[in-house]
Design a protein around this motif. Structure first.
Motif, mmCIF file in Angstrom:
data_model
loop_
_atom_site.group_PDB
_atom_site.id
_atom_site.type_symbol
_atom_site.label_atom_id
_atom_site.label_comp_id
_atom_site.label_asym_id
_atom_site.label_seq_id
_atom_site.Cartn_x
_atom_site.Cartn_y
_atom_site.Cartn_z
ATOM 1 N N ARG A 1 1.241 -2.323 1.579
ATOM 2 C CA ARG A 1 0.925 -1.425 2.697
ATOM 3 C C ARG A 1 2.092 -1.299 3.663
ATOM 4 N NH1 ARG A 1 -3.506 -3.780 0.706
ATOM 5 N NH2 ARG A 1 -3.177 -5.802 1.689
ATOM 6 N N ARG A 2 3.304 -1.379 3.114
ATOM 7 C CA ARG A 2 4.528 -1.178 3.890
ATOM 8 C C ARG A 2 5.325 -0.048 3.268
ATOM 9 N NH1 ARG A 2 5.296 -4.030 8.794
ATOM 10 N NH2 ARG A 2 4.048 -5.917 8.681
ATOM 11 N N SER A 3 5.827 0.861 4.099
ATOM 12 C CA SER A 3 6.652 1.958 3.600
ATOM 13 C C SER A 3 8.059 1.429 3.357
ATOM 14 C CB SER A 3 6.688 3.095 4.620
ATOM 15 O OG SER A 3 7.378 2.676 5.786
ATOM 16 N N THR A 4 8.924 2.287 2.836
ATOM 17 C CA THR A 4 10.302 1.888 2.569
ATOM 18 C C THR A 4 11.030 1.463 3.839
ATOM 19 O OG1 THR A 4 10.871 4.231 2.679
ATOM 20 C CG2 THR A 4 10.601 3.270 0.482
ATOM 21 N N GLY A 5 10.616 1.970 4.977
ATOM 22 C CA GLY A 5 11.200 1.572 6.262
ATOM 23 C C GLY A 5 10.471 0.411 6.901
ATOM 24 N N ASN A 6 9.678 -0.327 6.111
ATOM 25 C CA ASN A 6 8.910 -1.486 6.583
ATOM 26 C C ASN A 6 7.854 -1.117 7.629
ATOM 27 O OD1 ASN A 6 8.441 -4.229 6.065
ATOM 28 N ND2 ASN A 6 9.471 -4.830 7.970
ATOM 29 N N ARG A 7 7.442 0.151 7.612
ATOM 30 C CA ARG A 7 6.398 0.604 8.528
ATOM 31 C C ARG A 7 5.039 0.418 7.860
ATOM 32 N NH1 ARG A 7 3.759 5.486 8.814
ATOM 33 N NH2 ARG A 7 5.106 6.295 7.165
ATOM 34 N N LYS A 8 4.048 -0.069 8.632
ATOM 35 C CA LYS A 8 2.700 -0.244 8.084
ATOM 36 C C LYS A 8 2.078 1.113 7.778
ATOM 37 C CE LYS A 8 1.116 -4.704 9.821
ATOM 38 N NZ LYS A 8 0.070 -5.405 10.608
ATOM 39 N N VAL A 9 1.433 1.206 6.613
ATOM 40 C CA VAL A 9 0.740 2.443 6.238
ATOM 41 C C VAL A 9 -0.705 2.100 5.903
ATOM 42 C CG1 VAL A 9 2.830 3.593 5.418
ATOM 43 C CG2 VAL A 9 1.473 2.238 3.811
ATOM 44 N N PHE A 10 -1.591 3.083 5.993
ATOM 45 C CA PHE A 10 -3.018 2.809 5.817
ATOM 46 C C PHE A 10 -3.686 3.713 4.787
ATOM 47 C CE2 PHE A 10 -1.812 1.605 10.155
ATOM 48 C CZ PHE A 10 -2.109 0.249 10.098
ATOM 49 N N LYS A 11 -2.995 4.762 4.330
ATOM 50 C CA LYS A 11 -3.541 5.613 3.278
ATOM 51 C C LYS A 11 -3.070 5.098 1.913
ATOM 52 C CE LYS A 11 -3.736 9.996 5.843
ATOM 53 N NZ LYS A 11 -3.251 11.398 5.864
ATOM 54 N N PHE A 12 -3.941 5.181 0.913
ATOM 55 C CA PHE A 12 -3.562 4.745 -0.428
ATOM 56 C C PHE A 12 -2.397 5.567 -0.979
ATOM 57 C CE2 PHE A 12 -7.943 2.819 -0.957
ATOM 58 C CZ PHE A 12 -7.472 1.518 -1.049
ATOM 59 N N SER A 13 -2.337 6.837 -0.606
ATOM 60 C CA SER A 13 -1.268 7.711 -1.102
ATOM 61 C C SER A 13 0.096 7.329 -0.536
ATOM 62 C CB SER A 13 -1.575 9.173 -0.759
ATOM 63 O OG SER A 13 -1.756 9.329 0.638
ATOM 64 N N GLU A 14 0.105 6.532 0.554
ATOM 65 C CA GLU A 14 1.363 6.099 1.170
ATOM 66 C C GLU A 14 1.770 4.695 0.728
ATOM 67 O OE1 GLU A 14 0.281 6.450 5.265
ATOM 68 O OE2 GLU A 14 0.877 8.557 5.402
ATOM 69 N N CYS A 15 0.882 4.012 -0.003
ATOM 70 C CA CYS A 15 1.146 2.636 -0.438
ATOM 71 C C CYS A 15 2.080 2.615 -1.644
ATOM 72 C CB CYS A 15 -0.169 1.940 -0.790
ATOM 73 S SG CYS A 15 -1.221 1.593 0.631
ATOM 74 N N SER A 16 2.549 1.424 -1.971
ATOM 75 C CA SER A 16 3.382 1.254 -3.160
ATOM 76 C C SER A 16 2.759 0.160 -4.043
ATOM 77 C CB SER A 16 4.801 0.860 -2.751
ATOM 78 O OG SER A 16 5.603 0.660 -3.890
ATOM 79 N N PRO A 17 2.378 0.508 -5.295
ATOM 80 C CA PRO A 17 2.466 1.838 -5.880
ATOM 81 C C PRO A 17 1.436 2.803 -5.279
ATOM 82 C CG PRO A 17 1.312 0.358 -7.359
ATOM 83 C CD PRO A 17 1.815 -0.486 -6.232
ATOM 84 N N ASN A 18 1.700 4.098 -5.488
ATOM 85 C CA ASN A 18 0.809 5.155 -4.998
ATOM 86 C C ASN A 18 -0.438 5.177 -5.885
ATOM 87 O OD1 ASN A 18 -0.548 7.571 -4.497
ATOM 88 N ND2 ASN A 18 1.327 8.723 -4.125
ATOM 89 N N VAL A 19 -1.501 4.547 -5.402
ATOM 90 C CA VAL A 19 -2.724 4.394 -6.202
ATOM 91 C C VAL A 19 -3.368 5.741 -6.506
ATOM 92 C CG1 VAL A 19 -4.990 3.316 -6.290
ATOM 93 C CG2 VAL A 19 -3.110 2.111 -5.223
#
Length: 408
Positions: free
Chosen positions: A178-196
């Motif tokens: 739940r961290r973006s490439t810039g180490n920012r917290k994300v909360f949508k599954f489409s923004e997670c890695s891997p993109n579920v």
């Protein structure tokens, strides 16, 4: 022979050296030490970089409560602190492993291997997928030390593994970062890695069921819309703290059942609070001024969003639309949450309150009230603790401050 792995300070360490008896004994003997003092005073300990020793001490200390089977097993190797913080606890991993049993499962985001370890108790074989070679080495060693031999390890990311595999799974488990490439917290599954969300067609092609772990902060309704085909949502907690939100996905088309589950030891055997969103939306609730008993739902029930239904199911009155407290004249002991007996109504000044609290001790609760617990404590000049509760909340027509005792 084990290869060289990198410690959290990026210093190369011979795995075999770390497993030597005197090194393991030092880690055990010093588990209560302040690791920062060790790092300041030493460059190496027993020929091993002090940062690596400190990492093991921190890991062992964390495992004592979170992963007791690892703590009690000799020669366990602990990963960097972040991997240990992100892994499942024993109680949540056990719960997930008990949802489905079968022949073949895959953990696509293997990490420290705790979920794979417990899945291996429910499946004949488990595929553990992890791209970090050093972490994978630690996991393989630990699983062997714990006597688990039905796990197959793949040094790969989730996407590459799904492309390469020809297996069909009974269950695929995935805990996306739940961290973006810039180490920012994300909360949508489409923004997670891997993109579920992007992987979902492939996941459902490869497996009968897909279990996805999410942060307790996730918007449940948004996640259901994003994923599609969600059959169950589990809001899992321990000691009234929401730990994980899990989404079970399959090709079955039905409205998702949402379950709020308390894994606390004193709640063992209790049925989860289950409902559907349409049930909640159709529910009607009546309001009342506080009666003899006050009810506060668990954090898991509140996260689930059953604000009306929890009152209706247990025959309770709600205090106000935005105050998630409930009331009754007769106690309902099976309610999923804390229950308080109202002793007195209080005025919000310290002199009046002191008449009922001669020793000054009280636990302060504030629900939809103008003052926070700390502000209320300061105003009433109380000391935190004791057996009595002062609860501030807003009713339909006015604000209330009550003295109460906890009965459940």
């Amino acid at each position: 022979n084990y290869t060289i792995f990198k410690s959290s300070m990026d210093q190369s360490v011979d795995f075999n050296r770390l497993l030597e008896k005197e090194v393991q004994q030092f880690i055990k003997d010093h588990e209560k030490d302040d690791e920062s003092v060790l790092v300041l005073k030493n460059k190496e300990i027993l020929g091993i970089p002090v940062a690596t020793i400190a990492q093991q001490i921190v890991g062992r200390r964390k495992a004592k409560t979170k992963l007791p089977s690892l703590y009690s097993t000799p020669a366990i190797v602990y990963p960097p602190k972040l991997n240990l913080e992100q892994c499942s606890s024993k109680v949540t991993a056990q719960f997930k492993a008990g949802l489905i049993k079968g022949k073949l499962s895959a953990d696509l985001t293997g990490g420290f291997g705790i979920d794979s370890l417990y899945l291996a108790k429910s499946f004949t074989r488990v595929m553990h997928i992890e791209p970090n070679a050093a972490l994978l080495q630690i996991v393989k060693h630990n699983h062997e030390a714990l006597g688990t031999h039905n796990i197959i390890y793949h040094e790969s990311d989730a996407e590459s593994f799904l492309i390469a595999t020809h297996d069909h799974f009974d269950l695929i488990y995935i805990d996306p970062s739940r961290r973006s490439t810039g180490n920012r917290k994300v909360f949508k599954f489409s923004e997670c890695s891997p993109n579920v969300v992007a992987l979902m067609p492939t996941l459902l092609e490869r497996s009968d069921f897909v279990l996805i772990k999410a942060s307790p902060l996730i918007d449940i309704q948004q996640a259901i819309r994003e994923l599609g085909f969600v059959s169950q949502v589990y809001i899992v907690g321990y000691d009234n703290e929401c730990k994980e939100v899990l989404f079970m996905v399959s090709k079955l088309k039905a409205e998702p059942i949402i379950k709020a589950i308390d894994l606390s030891e004193d709640q063992t055997g209790n049925e989860p609070f289950s409902f559907t969103l349409s049930e909640e939306n159709k529910s009607e609730v009546s309001y009342s001024e506080p009666l003899s008993f006050l009810y506060e739902p668990t954090a898991m029930v509140l996260k689930a969003g059953a604000f009306k239904l929890v009152g209706k199911k247990f025959g309770l009155k709600k205090i106000a639309p935005n105050t998630h407290l409930y009331s009754s004249n007769e106690i309902v002991p099976e309610f999923p949450g804390r229950i308080f007996k109202v002793v007195n109504f209080l005025k919000s000044d310290s002199k009046s309150v002191r008449e009922f609290l001669p020793d000054g001790y009280a636990n302060i609760i504030s629900r939809n009230y103008p003052l926070t617990p700390s502000q209320l404590r300061k105003k009433l000049k109380t000391i935190d603790g004791g057996q009595k509760f002062v609860i501030g909340f807003s009713g339909v027509n006015k604000k209330h401050l009550v003295l109460a005792t906890r009965v459940k």
